[in-house]
Motif scaffolding. Structure first.
Motif, PDB file in Angstrom:
ATOM      1  N   ASN A 174     -13.071  -4.218  -2.628  1.00 13.75           N
ATOM      2  CA  ASN A 174     -11.981  -5.051  -3.128  1.00 13.75           C
ATOM      3  C   ASN A 174     -11.110  -4.205  -4.043  1.00 13.75           C
ATOM      4  OD1 ASN A 174     -13.205  -7.221  -1.852  1.00 13.75           O
ATOM      5  ND2 ASN A 174     -14.165  -7.986  -3.705  1.00 13.75           N
ATOM      6  N   ILE A 175      -9.807  -4.342  -3.914  1.00 19.25           N
ATOM      7  CA  ILE A 175      -8.865  -3.644  -4.785  1.00 19.25           C
ATOM      8  C   ILE A 175      -7.987  -4.686  -5.462  1.00 19.25           C
ATOM      9  CG2 ILE A 175      -7.012  -1.933  -4.934  1.00 19.25           C
ATOM     10  CD1 ILE A 175      -8.064  -0.736  -2.301  1.00 19.25           C
ATOM     11  N   SER A 176      -8.028  -4.731  -6.783  1.00 15.22           N
ATOM     12  CA  SER A 176      -7.191  -5.654  -7.550  1.00 15.22           C
ATOM     13  C   SER A 176      -5.978  -4.895  -8.078  1.00 15.22           C
ATOM     14  CB  SER A 176      -7.978  -6.255  -8.717  1.00 15.22           C
ATOM     15  OG  SER A 176      -9.061  -7.024  -8.239  1.00 15.22           O
ATOM     16  N   ILE A 177      -4.800  -5.443  -7.835  1.00 13.53           N
ATOM     17  CA  ILE A 177      -3.550  -4.806  -8.269  1.00 13.53           C
ATOM     18  C   ILE A 177      -2.850  -5.720  -9.253  1.00 13.53           C
ATOM     19  CG2 ILE A 177      -1.300  -3.954  -7.507  1.00 13.53           C
ATOM     20  CD1 ILE A 177      -2.624  -3.370  -4.781  1.00 13.53           C
ATOM     21  N   LYS A 178      -2.466  -5.167 -10.388  1.00 13.69           N
ATOM     22  CA  LYS A 178      -1.747  -5.928 -11.407  1.00 13.69           C
ATOM     23  C   LYS A 178      -0.353  -5.341 -11.570  1.00 13.69           C
ATOM     24  CE  LYS A 178      -2.143  -7.799 -16.106  1.00 13.69           C
ATOM     25  NZ  LYS A 178      -2.131  -9.211 -15.623  1.00 13.69           N
ATOM     26  N   GLY A 179       0.634  -6.166 -11.267  1.00 16.90           N
ATOM     27  CA  GLY A 179       2.019  -5.754 -11.443  1.00 16.90           C
ATOM     28  C   GLY A 179       2.580  -6.297 -12.746  1.00 16.90           C
ATOM     29  N   ILE A 202      -1.672  -0.426   1.524  1.00 15.22           N
ATOM     30  CA  ILE A 202      -2.270  -0.738   2.820  1.00 15.22           C
ATOM     31  C   ILE A 202      -1.665   0.134   3.916  1.00 15.22           C
ATOM     32  CG2 ILE A 202      -2.457  -2.519   4.603  1.00 15.22           C
ATOM     33  CD1 ILE A 202      -2.630  -4.571   2.294  1.00 15.22           C
ATOM     34  N   ALA A 203      -0.341   0.305   3.872  1.00 16.20           N
ATOM     35  CA  ALA A 203       0.333   1.114   4.893  1.00 16.20           C
ATOM     36  C   ALA A 203      -0.090   2.581   4.833  1.00 16.20           C
ATOM     37  CB  ALA A 203       1.840   1.005   4.722  1.00 16.20           C
ATOM     38  N   SER A 204      -0.552   3.028   3.675  1.00 16.48           N
ATOM     39  CA  SER A 204      -0.945   4.436   3.525  1.00 16.48           C
ATOM     40  C   SER A 204      -2.369   4.701   3.995  1.00 16.48           C
ATOM     41  CB  SER A 204      -0.803   4.859   2.060  1.00 16.48           C
ATOM     42  OG  SER A 204      -1.820   4.263   1.255  1.00 16.48           O
ATOM     43  N   ALA A 257      -9.247   8.324  -4.018  1.00 15.77           N
ATOM     44  CA  ALA A 257      -8.117   9.218  -4.289  1.00 15.77           C
ATOM     45  C   ALA A 257      -6.790   8.495  -4.105  1.00 15.77           C
ATOM     46  CB  ALA A 257      -8.189  10.442  -3.378  1.00 15.77           C
ATOM     47  N   LYS A 258      -6.720   7.661  -3.085  1.00 13.33           N
ATOM     48  CA  LYS A 258      -5.480   6.918  -2.830  1.00 13.33           C
ATOM     49  C   LYS A 258      -5.211   5.922  -3.954  1.00 13.33           C
ATOM     50  CE  LYS A 258      -3.453   7.455   0.345  1.00 13.33           C
ATOM     51  NZ  LYS A 258      -2.264   8.328   0.612  1.00 13.33           N
ATOM     52  N   GLU A 261      -3.880   7.822  -6.857  1.00 16.23           N
ATOM     53  CA  GLU A 261      -2.486   8.192  -6.592  1.00 16.23           C
ATOM     54  C   GLU A 261      -1.539   7.048  -6.930  1.00 16.23           C
ATOM     55  OE1 GLU A 261       0.196   8.636  -2.579  1.00 16.23           O
ATOM     56  OE2 GLU A 261      -1.785   9.617  -2.578  1.00 16.23           O
ATOM     57  N   PHE A 262      -1.904   5.826  -6.561  1.00 18.00           N
ATOM     58  CA  PHE A 262      -1.048   4.678  -6.821  1.00 18.00           C
ATOM     59  C   PHE A 262      -1.077   4.277  -8.296  1.00 18.00           C
ATOM     60  CE2 PHE A 262      -0.414   4.513  -2.404  1.00 18.00           C
ATOM     61  CZ  PHE A 262       0.603   3.607  -2.138  1.00 18.00           C
ATOM     62  N   ARG A 263      -2.176   4.543  -8.973  1.00 18.13           N
ATOM     63  CA  ARG A 263      -2.217   4.287 -10.416  1.00 18.13           C
ATOM     64  C   ARG A 263      -1.215   5.173 -11.150  1.00 18.13           C
ATOM     65  NH1 ARG A 263      -8.790   3.954 -11.072  1.00 18.13           N
ATOM     66  NH2 ARG A 263      -8.990   1.672 -10.939  1.00 18.13           N
ATOM     67  N   GLU A 264      -1.094   6.426 -10.693  1.00 23.68           N
ATOM     68  CA  GLU A 264      -0.138   7.338 -11.296  1.00 23.68           C
ATOM     69  C   GLU A 264       1.296   6.938 -10.943  1.00 23.68           C
ATOM     70  OE1 GLU A 264      -1.045  11.326 -10.258  1.00 23.68           O
ATOM     71  OE2 GLU A 264      -3.056  11.290 -11.122  1.00 23.68           O
ATOM     72  N   LYS A 265       1.473   6.468  -9.705  1.00 24.30           N
ATOM     73  CA  LYS A 265       2.805   6.084  -9.256  1.00 24.30           C
ATOM     74  C   LYS A 265       3.281   4.821  -9.947  1.00 24.30           C
ATOM     75  CE  LYS A 265       5.435   5.174  -5.006  1.00 24.30           C
ATOM     76  NZ  LYS A 265       5.351   5.087  -3.522  1.00 24.30           N
TER      77      LYS A 265
END
Length: 267
Positions: A174-179, A202-204, A257-258, A261-265
């Motif tokens: 599970n991946i939780s994303i907070k915007g 998801i697309a990556s 790793a992905k 990468e998105f945490r940095e982005k």
């Protein structure tokens, strides 16, 4: 002595089983049914602390006969119907053949041997909980109660003569994303859409069949609250499977790793 499976009894056992609601986490009643049947054949029956049913008998070099008790949804109020050589549901639910066909096969085999006094190898029937949500019952089984030295699991596709000698390792995640929430019609520039981040992530990720031994799937996403708000939270649920443990480790590293990468982005 020529022995034959009692077809009518087998059908009755299967239909009785599927009529017992047992979605993942609610296997108590079907466990009690199995306990009654196994006790009548002379087995000692125990439930471990997680609710898995483990039966045993005296002897040595026991062969384990295993199957899971739970079914997927919609699996409540199943009404089995016999149509020629097929058993079907009424179409509003599953039938529950996964894996109650296996449970019925185990019971019928044991009952036939018991009724006819067959001199057989020593056996240990084991029925687990919550297989459908990630083999949870098997992961929590009390191995101190397991005396089987080898075994057969009755759960697979294909003809009854088909035997699988290996199965893939399964990893769910599970991946939780907070915007950042904002009013989409007034000040969207102040927001950061968790759904947009999720869609990019998801697309990556390469999905589908990755090679002959490996699959990767994103099976569920959930996010947002109302249509006029920049969504603050999104949940991604996925899995990957492979027969190759090195591939499993590589995929775990790749997903981590992905995410980094998105945490940095999107700090």
């Amino acid at each position: 002595m020529e022995l034959k499976i009692n077809k009518n009894r087998l059908i009755e056992t299967f239909t009785d089983l599927v009529k017992i609601d047992s979605p993942s986490g609610e296997e108590k009643e079907v466990g009690e049914y199995l306990e009654k049947r196994l006790l009548a054949m002379g087995f000692v029956v125990q439930f471990d602390s997680y609710g898995n049913l483990i039966a045993s008998e005296p002897g040595k070099n026991h062969m384990l006969l295993s199957c899971h008790m739970d079914t997927v949804e919609p699996g409540r109020g199943i009404k089995p119907t016999i149509e020629g050589n097929k058993i079907t549901s009424d179409g509003t639910t599953i039938l529950g053949g996964d894996a109650k066909a296996g449970v019925a096969a185990i019971l019928e085999g044991l009952q036939t041997a018991y009724d006819n006094g067959i001199d057989r190898i020593d056996l240990q029937p084991v029925f687990t909980r919550e297989e459908e949500i990630g083999l949870v019952g098997a992961q929590n089984i009390d191995f101190d109660l397991i005396i089987g030295t080898h075994g057969v699991v009755f759960d697979g596709n294909g003809s009854v003569s088909r035997v699988f000698t290996a199965s893939p390792t399964y990893i769910g995640f599970n991946i939780s994303i907070k915007g950042r929430a904002a009013h989409a019609g007034v000040e969207p520039e102040k927001g950061l859409s968790a759904i947009r981040i999720a869609s990019e992530l998801i697309a990556s990720l390469e999905q589908g069949r990755l090679d002959d031994e490996t699959t990767f799937n994103i099976g569920r996403i959930e996010g947002g609250t109302v249509r006029n708000a920049v969504p603050e939270n999104t949940l991604i649920e996925g899995e990957f499977r492979s027969h190759n443990l090195e591939t499993i480790e590589l995929l775990q590293s790749s997903v981590k790793a992905k995410i980094s990468e998105f945490r940095e982005k999107y700090p």
